[in-house]
Structures are given as structure tokens and as C-alpha cells.
Design a protein around this motif. Structure first.
Motif, PDB file in Angstrom:
ATOM      1  N   LYS A  50     -18.620 -11.495  -1.025  1.00  0.00           N
ATOM      2  CA  LYS A  50     -17.428 -11.940  -1.302  1.00  0.00           C
ATOM      3  C   LYS A  50     -17.079 -12.802  -2.293  1.00  0.00           C
ATOM      4  O   LYS A  50     -17.953 -14.082  -2.429  1.00  0.00           O
ATOM      5  CB  LYS A  50     -16.824 -12.453   0.276  1.00  0.00           C
ATOM      6  N   LYS A  51     -16.101 -12.782  -2.973  1.00  0.00           N
ATOM      7  CA  LYS A  51     -15.689 -13.712  -4.033  1.00  0.00           C
ATOM      8  C   LYS A  51     -14.721 -14.811  -3.632  1.00  0.00           C
ATOM      9  O   LYS A  51     -13.629 -14.239  -2.907  1.00  0.00           O
ATOM     10  CB  LYS A  51     -15.156 -12.943  -5.380  1.00  0.00           C
ATOM     11  N   TYR A  52     -14.914 -15.917  -3.751  1.00  0.00           N
ATOM     12  CA  TYR A  52     -14.193 -17.200  -3.122  1.00  0.00           C
ATOM     13  C   TYR A  52     -13.623 -17.782  -4.513  1.00  0.00           C
ATOM     14  O   TYR A  52     -14.283 -17.633  -5.573  1.00  0.00           O
ATOM     15  CB  TYR A  52     -15.013 -18.235  -2.583  1.00  0.00           C
ATOM     16  N   ASN A  53     -12.422 -18.252  -4.152  1.00  0.00           N
ATOM     17  CA  ASN A  53     -11.825 -18.833  -5.231  1.00  0.00           C
ATOM     18  C   ASN A  53     -12.094 -20.511  -5.389  1.00  0.00           C
ATOM     19  O   ASN A  53     -11.077 -21.269  -5.916  1.00  0.00           O
ATOM     20  CB  ASN A  53     -10.155 -18.515  -5.188  1.00  0.00           C
ATOM     21  N   THR A  54     -13.055 -20.677  -5.018  1.00  0.00           N
ATOM     22  CA  THR A  54     -13.389 -22.282  -5.140  1.00  0.00           C
ATOM     23  C   THR A  54     -13.802 -22.633  -6.751  1.00  0.00           C
ATOM     24  O   THR A  54     -14.447 -21.776  -7.414  1.00  0.00           O
ATOM     25  CB  THR A  54     -14.716 -22.667  -4.321  1.00  0.00           C
ATOM     26  N   SER A  72     -18.339 -19.619  -6.767  1.00  0.00           N
ATOM     27  CA  SER A  72     -17.574 -18.592  -5.772  1.00  0.00           C
ATOM     28  C   SER A  72     -18.352 -18.796  -4.517  1.00  0.00           C
ATOM     29  O   SER A  72     -19.081 -17.883  -3.776  1.00  0.00           O
ATOM     30  CB  SER A  72     -17.898 -17.160  -6.120  1.00  0.00           C
ATOM     31  N   ASP A  74     -18.313 -20.758  -0.382  1.00  0.00           N
ATOM     32  CA  ASP A  74     -17.842 -21.234   0.733  1.00  0.00           C
ATOM     33  C   ASP A  74     -18.850 -22.168   1.516  1.00  0.00           C
ATOM     34  O   ASP A  74     -20.042 -21.876   1.892  1.00  0.00           O
ATOM     35  CB  ASP A  74     -17.595 -19.879   1.700  1.00  0.00           C
ATOM     36  N   PRO A 239     -12.651 -22.537   0.206  1.00  0.00           N
ATOM     37  CA  PRO A 239     -11.774 -21.728  -0.521  1.00  0.00           C
ATOM     38  C   PRO A 239     -10.648 -21.396   0.315  1.00  0.00           C
ATOM     39  O   PRO A 239     -10.711 -21.765   1.525  1.00  0.00           O
ATOM     40  CB  PRO A 239     -12.642 -20.344  -0.522  1.00  0.00           C
ATOM     41  N   THR A 240      -9.416 -20.978  -0.405  1.00  0.00           N
ATOM     42  CA  THR A 240      -8.348 -20.826   0.203  1.00  0.00           C
ATOM     43  C   THR A 240      -8.252 -19.108   0.663  1.00  0.00           C
ATOM     44  O   THR A 240      -7.521 -18.783   1.312  1.00  0.00           O
ATOM     45  CB  THR A 240      -6.877 -20.974  -0.521  1.00  0.00           C
ATOM     46  N   ASN A 241      -9.044 -18.556   0.204  1.00  0.00           N
ATOM     47  CA  ASN A 241      -9.340 -17.106   0.560  1.00  0.00           C
ATOM     48  C   ASN A 241     -10.531 -16.549   1.346  1.00  0.00           C
ATOM     49  O   ASN A 241     -11.240 -15.915   1.461  1.00  0.00           O
ATOM     50  CB  ASN A 241      -9.360 -16.045  -0.816  1.00  0.00           C
ATOM     51  N   GLY A 242     -10.897 -17.776   2.196  1.00  0.00           N
ATOM     52  CA  GLY A 242     -12.017 -17.472   3.270  1.00  0.00           C
ATOM     53  C   GLY A 242     -11.885 -17.047   4.295  1.00  0.00           C
ATOM     54  O   GLY A 242     -10.661 -16.299   4.371  1.00  0.00           O
ATOM     55  N   ASP A 243     -12.897 -16.476   5.109  1.00  0.00           N
ATOM     56  CA  ASP A 243     -12.602 -15.889   6.207  1.00  0.00           C
ATOM     57  C   ASP A 243     -11.917 -16.340   7.179  1.00  0.00           C
ATOM     58  O   ASP A 243     -11.733 -17.589   7.543  1.00  0.00           O
ATOM     59  CB  ASP A 243     -14.202 -15.373   6.821  1.00  0.00           C
TER      60      ASP A 243
END
Length: 243
Positions: A50-54, A72, A74, A239-243
Motif C-alpha cells: 500500500k502506498k502511504y502519503n507520509t 511510503s 506506516d 500517514p493520513t491514508n492509513g488502515d
């Protein structure tokens, strides 16, 4: 270099990010060799992660133009990249958890050709124990291959045991030191262009081993130009798009 308190390390990470050289956008994104098929999935390079926005974190600085970043990610687990702003090299090493390796890393190769990125298995080891690998490059970080560095040991807690390891990289060798003080054991591997540490060495090229007591100044006589000797990653950056 003594290990700094956690608060100081966090501050150092933030300051490092501020003075980090701009990563080159050369388009020369080189994907390193995959580990052997039976290695732990965490070491594999895969497009399925998964690509993270960190934002990128600099987890290890060699000098003013060579450094390793985590991207990328988490909880400090993500893609590890090698960067050299002088030569324009930017290579994705693999999917790793730098906070899992608690040992020391000393890169003292003035030629800039040899780079080693030790990793550990951070998940469950199961009944048979874990296998731990390091990525290595002899071409200035353009490509990486993998080697298992703990073949003589069976570990059921890779993170804890990693405290006993020191990786020292010079212009012609990789030293893997296991243990502490006079009881430490040293295995060394040749780092020459194109070497495959998983196969028989070319004629005249040798590795070996010895007790650190036979060369007690080995580690004290070498240092990374930046002075850094272990990974640093700030786990508070999520990340703000984490699980």
C-alpha cells in the motif's frame, strides 16, 4: 558514538529532514535484485504494498550527498531508498522496518562504491526461527543484492538480537561483527565490483572470520563521515491514508 535519548533522536530526525539534500528527480529509478524465493516477504520489493502519503524521512546519513530515506511508510515500515545527489543515483532497496534493526551501521568507504543496508525480520519467527538479510551494493548504490548474515545462528527475536550486530563497510570489505567487546566474532566478506556473496568467489578473492580480540581497534578506527552509526526513524509521523 553513544546512543542518544529518544527525545534527542526525535529532534535530530526533524533537523535532519530540514537540512536533507533535495532528492534528485532523474527518472533513473533502479529496482534492486529480489532476495531468494524463500526469504521473508518483508524484504521483497513488490508493487502490491500500500502506498502511504507520509513525507520521506532520512533514516541514515553517510555524508553531505549520500543518505538513505524511508518513504511510503506506516509506523516506520515502508520503502527504503538509497540516494546520492552528486551522482544522481536513487535506488529503491526494498520494503523494510529500520527501527527493527537496533545494531550499528558504519559506512566508511571513501570511494562511495560500497553500501550495505542491514534489515531484520520484524514479524513472528515461528518454530524454526527467523532469517535476517542485508542488502549490499558495490556499484555506488545503482543496484543491490541480498545476503543472509546470520546463517550460523537461529534467532526467535530478531529485533532484540540485532543489538549485538555491527556492520562495518570499507573500500574492500564488509565486516559483520556479532557480540560485544573481546568476545565478539567477526565475519568479513569481499566487496569488489560485481561480487555475488551467495556464490563461490572468483579466484584470488576471499572472505574469512576472526575474533575481534585479534584486531581490537577495528571498530574504533572507522566511522561514518556524518558520525551516524544507527538508523533513526520518528514513529510519530503517521500517514493520513492509513488502515
Amino acid at each position: 558514538m553513544k546512543r542518544l535519548p529518544l527525545i534527542v533522536l526525535s529532534c535530530l530526525t526533524i533537523l535532519t529532514a530540514c537540512r536533507q539534500p533535495q532528492m534528485p528527480d532523474t527518472g533513473r529509478y533502479t529496482y534492486s535484485d529480489m532476495p531468494l524465493p524463500n526469504t521473508k516477504p518483508a524484504l521483497m520489493i513488490s508493487e502490491n504494498w500500500k502506498k502511504y502519503n507520509t513525507p520521506p524521512q532520512t533514516i541514515y546519513i553517510i555524508d553531505d550527498h549520500r543518505f538513505i530515506t524511508l518513504e511510503s511508510y506506516d509506523n516506520c515500515s515502508g520503502e527504503t531508498w538509497y540516494n546520492d545527489t552528486k551522482s544522481g543515483v536513487r535506488t529503491r532497496v526494498g520494503h523494510t522496518s529500520p527501527n527493527g534493526f537496533l545494531g550499528k551501521l558504519i559506512i566508511d568507504d571513501q570511494t562511495g562504491m560500497n553500501v550495505v543496508v542491514p534489515t531484520v525480520t520484524t514479524g513472528s519467527c515461528g518454530d524454526r526461527g527467523c532469517m535476517n538479510y542485508a542488502a549490499y551494493s558495490t556499484d555506488g548504490g545503482k543496484t543491490f543484492a541480498w545476503m543472509r548474515y546470520d546463517e550460523s545462528n537461529i534467532t526467535f527475536d530478531s529485533q532484540k538480537n540485532s543489538k549485538d550486530y555491527t556492520f562495518l563497510i570499507t573500500s574492500d570489505r564488509l565486516y559483520v561483527v556479532e557480540g560485544r567487546e573481546s568476545r565478539a566474532y567477526v565475519a568479513y566478506y569481499p566487496l569488489v565490483p560485481g561480487i555475488n556473496l551467495g556464490k563461490p568467489y572468483p579466484p584470488g578473492i576471499r572472505g574469512g572470520s576472526f575474533n575481534l580480540s585479534a584486531d581490537p581497534e577495528l571498530l574504533t578506527s572507522h566511522r561514518t563521515p556524518s558520525g551516524q552509526d544507527h538508523y533513526i526513524c520518528d514513529t510519530s509521523i503517521l500517514p493520513t491514508n492509513g488502515d
